[in-house]
Design an enzyme around this catalytic site. Sequence first.
Site, PDB file in Angstrom:
ATOM      1  NE  ARG A  71      11.671 -13.221  26.889  1.00  0.00           N
ATOM      2  CZ  ARG A  71      12.591 -13.840  25.755  1.00  0.00           C
ATOM      3  NH1 ARG A  71      13.176 -15.054  26.977  1.00  0.00           N
ATOM      4  NH2 ARG A  71      13.788 -13.543  25.273  1.00  0.00           N
ATOM      5  CG  ASP A  73      -4.479 -10.242  -1.087  1.00  0.00           C
ATOM      6  OD1 ASP A  73      -4.498  -9.270  -1.573  1.00  0.00           O
ATOM      7  OD2 ASP A  73      -2.814 -10.671   0.036  1.00  0.00           O
ATOM      8  CG  HIS A  84       0.467 -14.922   0.429  1.00  0.00           C
ATOM      9  ND1 HIS A  84       0.698 -14.821  -0.658  1.00  0.00           N
ATOM     10  CD2 HIS A  84       0.593 -13.527   0.845  1.00  0.00           C
ATOM     11  CE1 HIS A  84       0.401 -13.024  -1.668  1.00  0.00           C
ATOM     12  NE2 HIS A  84       0.231 -12.479  -0.259  1.00  0.00           N
ATOM     13  CG  HIS A 104      -2.314  -0.947   1.121  1.00  0.00           C
ATOM     14  ND1 HIS A 104      -3.069  -0.488   1.108  1.00  0.00           N
ATOM     15  CD2 HIS A 104      -2.032  -2.603   1.115  1.00  0.00           C
ATOM     16  CE1 HIS A 104      -3.700  -2.408   0.871  1.00  0.00           C
ATOM     17  NE2 HIS A 104      -3.174  -2.828   1.140  1.00  0.00           N
TER      18      HIS A 104
END
Length: 386
Positions: A228, A275, A252, A142
Amino acid sequence: MASLTTTQRTVLTGARVVLPSGVVDNHPLTVEGTSIAANEPAEHSTLDLSGRGCTIVPGFVDLHNHGGGGASFTSGTAEDILTGVRTHREHGTTTLVASTVTNDLGVLARQAALLSELVEQGDLAGIHYEGPFISPCRKGAHDEGLLRHPDPAEVRALVEAGRGAARMVTLATELPGGIESVRLLADLGVIAAIGHTDATYEQTREAIDAGATVATHLFNAMPPLQHRTPGPIAALLEDERVTVELVNDGTHLHPSVLQLAVRSAGAGRVAFITDAMDAAGFGDGMYQLGPMQVEVRDGVARLVEGGSIAGSTLTLDTAFKRAVTLDGLSLPDAVRAISANPARLLGLSDRIGSLEPGKDADLVVLNEAYDLVGVMRKGEWVVRPS
Ligand SMILES: [Zn+2]
């Protein structure tokens, strides 16, 4: 005159059929007009598929798709958009939501007005806005210069530009205005999808509590799962209220990660999406994704500048075949991920997503190798089994 035409009555025989109750061998499936019928009518034609190892599954439902067949849903004319729709239909996608990419709000509103006409006439199932309310840290393909914070007034304006056709908005919910926008979308009956996000585990939980129900291409364009700092991925996988989109193209996601996600969420909370961009079902070359230049080489789409993955060239027949031949999904689980779950998210379970009497005759015929040999949409062959 159409009204004088005899209603089509066809019985498909000799195939294994994936029904909501399970997989049934040699199950006759009756199509009457545009729907699946309960009983064989007295007068009908038969299409015998026996001896070919065929399986019939519900038509595929794609929640996230930017184009195909060389045409884009994010630019171009109604005819261009229909070219993309037809290309994906020929690959088994009988219900398709068109996705936009980040652009000027005015440009998006104009695209939405055009897309909404195709939704109105039944060629598309809705509009998905991917951006502009996403994180510059996880922008993917984007245009960073056009990203915005999710201001609820602007979110509402975009939804309204879709004239009732907006179904989903992907947003980075940790940005200022993000949680308020999720609440607004939930109120408007539009899916709030968490994606292109830099949210923490806690921030993601807050967005789910506010009403977000979808993870936009889980793993892609979000912080990775760390032991963590679990980030958004753990929060999205563990919550029963969330359905996770997965792009099953082998690019992907590593197959092992895809399988881990399916096992973790369960097949009832997974949606396989493409997508896809213009090159799907078309070929390598130079393309545009919204305002961004993309090069497709060996079927992988990347931004010319920076090399980010820029959508896929996947079609859902390939995603389905991968699911049952490489990923170890059972046929019913693959059908959930590619038909039933996305149909439920769109609120269309009463019409599509499973092969049951009274529902639309949307179906895909696969051969022994799980390659597509037939597609029917609302009782009409898009691809007729030869
Ligand atoms: Zn996308």
